[in-house]
Design a protein around this motif. Sequence first.
Motif, mmCIF file in Angstrom:
data_model
loop_
_atom_site.group_PDB
_atom_site.id
_atom_site.type_symbol
_atom_site.label_atom_id
_atom_site.label_comp_id
_atom_site.label_asym_id
_atom_site.label_seq_id
_atom_site.Cartn_x
_atom_site.Cartn_y
_atom_site.Cartn_z
ATOM 1 N N LEU A 45 13.436 -12.994 0.248
ATOM 2 C CA LEU A 45 13.805 -11.840 -0.593
ATOM 3 C C LEU A 45 15.330 -11.730 -0.720
ATOM 4 O O LEU A 45 15.841 -10.856 -1.413
ATOM 5 C CB LEU A 45 13.264 -10.534 0.009
ATOM 6 C CG LEU A 45 11.756 -10.426 0.249
ATOM 7 C CD1 LEU A 45 11.412 -9.047 0.800
ATOM 8 C CD2 LEU A 45 10.967 -10.697 -1.025
ATOM 9 N N GLY A 46 16.053 -12.595 0.001
ATOM 10 C CA GLY A 46 17.518 -12.573 -0.057
ATOM 11 C C GLY A 46 18.126 -11.485 0.807
ATOM 12 O O GLY A 46 19.258 -11.053 0.575
ATOM 13 N N PRO B 210 15.982 -2.468 -3.771
ATOM 14 C CA PRO B 210 16.649 -3.563 -4.507
ATOM 15 C C PRO B 210 18.138 -3.676 -4.179
ATOM 16 O O PRO B 210 18.730 -4.736 -4.356
ATOM 17 C CB PRO B 210 16.438 -3.183 -5.986
ATOM 18 C CG PRO B 210 15.284 -2.243 -5.985
ATOM 19 C CD PRO B 210 15.385 -1.478 -4.685
ATOM 20 N N ALA B 211 18.748 -2.587 -3.686
ATOM 21 C CA ALA B 211 20.206 -2.602 -3.480
ATOM 22 C C ALA B 211 20.615 -2.842 -2.034
ATOM 23 O O ALA B 211 21.754 -3.227 -1.776
ATOM 24 C CB ALA B 211 20.789 -1.268 -3.948
ATOM 25 N N MET B 212 19.734 -2.584 -1.077
ATOM 26 C CA MET B 212 20.154 -2.622 0.326
ATOM 27 C C MET B 212 19.887 -4.006 0.916
ATOM 28 O O MET B 212 18.814 -4.581 0.712
ATOM 29 C CB MET B 212 19.438 -1.540 1.148
ATOM 30 C CG MET B 212 19.622 -0.125 0.614
ATOM 31 S SD MET B 212 21.345 0.424 0.486
ATOM 32 C CE MET B 212 21.645 0.926 2.149
ATOM 33 N N GLU B 213 20.850 -4.491 1.709
ATOM 34 C CA GLU B 213 20.780 -5.873 2.202
ATOM 35 C C GLU B 213 19.891 -6.030 3.423
ATOM 36 O O GLU B 213 19.448 -7.125 3.735
ATOM 37 C CB GLU B 213 22.182 -6.381 2.608
ATOM 38 C CG GLU B 213 23.202 -6.447 1.492
ATOM 39 C CD GLU B 213 24.043 -5.185 1.403
ATOM 40 O OE1 GLU B 213 23.611 -4.129 1.902
ATOM 41 O OE2 GLU B 213 25.128 -5.253 0.818
ATOM 42 N N LEU B 214 19.695 -4.924 4.168
ATOM 43 C CA LEU B 214 19.086 -5.068 5.498
ATOM 44 C C LEU B 214 17.586 -4.802 5.519
ATOM 45 O O LEU B 214 17.082 -3.943 4.801
ATOM 46 C CB LEU B 214 19.731 -4.080 6.480
ATOM 47 C CG LEU B 214 19.284 -4.322 7.923
ATOM 48 C CD1 LEU B 214 20.111 -5.422 8.571
ATOM 49 C CD2 LEU B 214 19.333 -3.056 8.762
ATOM 50 N N VAL B 215 16.892 -5.559 6.377
ATOM 51 C CA VAL B 215 15.498 -5.260 6.729
ATOM 52 C C VAL B 215 15.405 -5.370 8.254
ATOM 53 O O VAL B 215 15.843 -6.367 8.840
ATOM 54 C CB VAL B 215 14.517 -6.258 6.074
ATOM 55 C CG1 VAL B 215 13.089 -6.007 6.540
ATOM 56 C CG2 VAL B 215 14.585 -6.164 4.547
ATOM 57 N N ILE C 130 0.849 -1.203 0.000
ATOM 58 C CA ILE C 130 0.000 0.000 0.000
ATOM 59 C C ILE C 130 0.878 1.244 0.000
ATOM 60 O O ILE C 130 1.624 1.494 0.957
ATOM 61 C CB ILE C 130 -0.932 0.016 1.232
ATOM 62 C CG1 ILE C 130 -1.782 -1.252 1.269
ATOM 63 C CG2 ILE C 130 -1.811 1.274 1.214
ATOM 64 C CD1 ILE C 130 -2.681 -1.366 2.500
ATOM 65 N N GLY C 131 0.793 2.013 -1.090
ATOM 66 C CA GLY C 131 1.674 3.177 -1.270
ATOM 67 C C GLY C 131 2.699 2.822 -2.329
ATOM 68 O O GLY C 131 3.475 1.876 -2.141
ATOM 69 N N SER C 132 2.679 3.544 -3.450
ATOM 70 C CA SER C 132 3.584 3.166 -4.552
ATOM 71 C C SER C 132 4.640 4.243 -4.791
ATOM 72 O O SER C 132 5.014 4.517 -5.916
ATOM 73 C CB SER C 132 2.779 2.901 -5.829
ATOM 74 O OG SER C 132 2.213 4.101 -6.287
ATOM 75 N N GLY C 133 5.123 4.854 -3.696
ATOM 76 C CA GLY C 133 6.227 5.807 -3.795
ATOM 77 C C GLY C 133 7.531 5.046 -3.959
ATOM 78 O O GLY C 133 7.556 3.881 -4.379
ATOM 79 N N GLN C 134 8.643 5.685 -3.572
ATOM 80 C CA GLN C 134 9.942 5.042 -3.808
ATOM 81 C C GLN C 134 10.086 3.732 -3.037
ATOM 82 O O GLN C 134 10.657 2.771 -3.539
ATOM 83 C CB GLN C 134 11.097 5.982 -3.527
ATOM 84 C CG GLN C 134 11.087 6.612 -2.160
ATOM 85 C CD GLN C 134 12.253 7.579 -1.964
ATOM 86 O OE1 GLN C 134 13.252 7.504 -2.683
ATOM 87 N NE2 GLN C 134 12.137 8.474 -1.004
ATOM 88 N N MET C 135 9.558 3.648 -1.810
ATOM 89 C CA MET C 135 9.681 2.407 -1.047
ATOM 90 C C MET C 135 8.717 1.348 -1.575
ATOM 91 O O MET C 135 9.072 0.176 -1.724
ATOM 92 C CB MET C 135 9.443 2.662 0.437
ATOM 93 C CG MET C 135 10.477 3.540 1.087
ATOM 94 S SD MET C 135 12.179 2.985 0.821
ATOM 95 C CE MET C 135 12.229 1.505 1.819
ATOM 96 N N VAL D 168 11.195 -6.300 -5.364
ATOM 97 C CA VAL D 168 11.942 -7.447 -4.799
ATOM 98 C C VAL D 168 11.007 -8.609 -4.470
ATOM 99 O O VAL D 168 11.402 -9.775 -4.586
ATOM 100 C CB VAL D 168 12.804 -7.053 -3.567
ATOM 101 C CG1 VAL D 168 13.881 -6.054 -3.962
ATOM 102 C CG2 VAL D 168 11.987 -6.500 -2.405
ATOM 103 N N ALA D 169 9.756 -8.303 -4.098
ATOM 104 C CA ALA D 169 8.816 -9.390 -3.779
ATOM 105 C C ALA D 169 8.451 -10.157 -5.056
ATOM 106 O O ALA D 169 8.428 -11.400 -5.073
ATOM 107 C CB ALA D 169 7.568 -8.826 -3.098
ATOM 108 N N ALA D 170 8.195 -9.426 -6.148
ATOM 109 C CA ALA D 170 7.834 -10.085 -7.411
ATOM 110 C C ALA D 170 9.001 -10.906 -7.940
ATOM 111 O O ALA D 170 8.827 -12.031 -8.426
ATOM 112 C CB ALA D 170 7.397 -9.045 -8.434
ATOM 113 N N LEU D 171 10.215 -10.345 -7.807
ATOM 114 C CA LEU D 171 11.405 -11.069 -8.278
ATOM 115 C C LEU D 171 11.622 -12.355 -7.476
ATOM 116 O O LEU D 171 12.146 -13.341 -7.983
ATOM 117 C CB LEU D 171 12.619 -10.130 -8.161
ATOM 118 C CG LEU D 171 13.779 -10.314 -9.105
ATOM 119 C CD1 LEU D 171 13.355 -10.418 -10.563
ATOM 120 C CD2 LEU D 171 14.752 -9.139 -8.945
ATOM 121 N N ALA D 172 11.191 -12.342 -6.222
ATOM 122 C CA ALA D 172 11.359 -13.532 -5.372
ATOM 123 C C ALA D 172 10.208 -14.536 -5.583
ATOM 124 O O ALA D 172 10.176 -15.567 -4.915
ATOM 125 C CB ALA D 172 11.420 -13.110 -3.908
#
Length: 293
Positions: free
Chosen positions: A176-177, A148-153, A11-16, A23-27
Amino acid sequence: MTVAIKKVGVIGSGQMGNGIAHVAALAGFDVVLNDVSGDRLKSALATINGNLTRQVAKKAISENERKQALDRIASAESIDTLADCDLVIETAVEKEETKRKIFHDVCAVLKPEAIVATNSSSISITRLAASTDRPEKFIGIHFMNPVPAMELVELIRGIATDDTTFDTAKAFVAKLGKQVAVSEDFPAFIVNRILLPMINEAIYTLYEGVGNVEAIDAAMKLGAHHPMGPLELADFIGLDTCLSIMQVLHEGLADSKYRPCPLLVKYVEAGWLGRKSQRGFYDYRGDKPIPTR
Ligand SMILES: CC(=O)CC(=O)SCCNC(=O)CCNC(=O)[C@H](O)C(C)(C)COP(=O)(O)OP(=O)(O)OC[C@H]1O[C@@H](n2cnc3c(N)ncnc32)[C@H](O)[C@@H]1OP(=O)(O)O
Ligand SMILES: NC(=O)C1=CN([C@@H]2O[C@H](COP(=O)(O)OP(=O)(O)OC[C@H]3O[C@@H](n4cnc5c(N)ncnc54)[C@H](OP(=O)(O)O)[C@@H]3O)[C@@H](O)[C@H]2O)C=CC1
């Protein structure tokens, strides 16, 4: 114990939001990307396609993976379209009232067992959870920008978050890796508790005339090996988001050391929000960014 996640609502299609959908679709997850603005959705899909295409060019993914990822993303202006999602991640603006309204609306259409997460940068997970009908199935899943570039969540449990929700969120992030850092539910969690006071101090350094924009950014890039200068990074994050985070720290910890710099307030009041509005500590309207001070 974990529950199966197949379909993810964002929900919310800004930069985040566009980064999380990417990344979710790619996974391999089916994704529904929701926003109040149809134009925002269109531009989010174009950004995702651009970033996937860059990954193809760099041979990080194949052309087929790019196509499959795009096919997995549906976009929708109505929140009702999220009804059959197993996990919903809210990533609208950093305003508590907006988020509460979204949770109210989305929980009314979601199945009872669906997990609800927020990508909030700073706001109490316990308080947001308490505004929903499912505090035990609510969690903070805080991605870093650019997603897509940052490793941390960061994963943040509210006081009521149950173990199944936490384990499911952890498994989702692993798929998501990305790496997890667990944070307690304190204002701005770990990364922003440390990063935002540094950015705010850089803005004070500018405000007090210790250095200009170029000098401050060069100092931290060349003198401390930061990939971006603090003012460049503030523009990248969004000055409205930076101010909201500082306000949460200031109010939540009641310590004057978190006082938002008046210059940050002034830029936000001017609508100079950084890259997303084409102007912040730099002016992005020309060929190359020009410092505004
Ligand atoms: C506010 C919050 O709540 C929390 C936060 O997110 S705080 C902000 C945290 N983020 C940061 O601190 C970012 C600091 N900056 C950086 O790390 C780097 O400048 C950067 C990763 C953004 C770009 O790095 P760079 O070396 O200058 O550029 P480049 O080599 O082109 O890109 C590196 C990777 O990032 C990707 N990338 C860069 N910009 C991107 C963007 N806007 N969107 C998606 N991917 C992007 C590139 O595709 C590339 O990916 P691969 O490694 O897979 O090839
Ligand atoms: N920027 C960053 O570096 C990071 C931000 N975050 C957090 O992620 C969240 C989003 O930030 P970011 O992507 O940068 O912000 P943006 O301003 O880029 O995007 C926010 C999006 O949410 C949309 N929106 C506003 N209200 C609603 C609503 N009621 N329903 C659906 N969509 C809505 C906005 O639409 P419109 O513009 O039309 O109002 C906009 O498209 C915030 O909570 C922020 O703190 C987390 C990590 C890093």
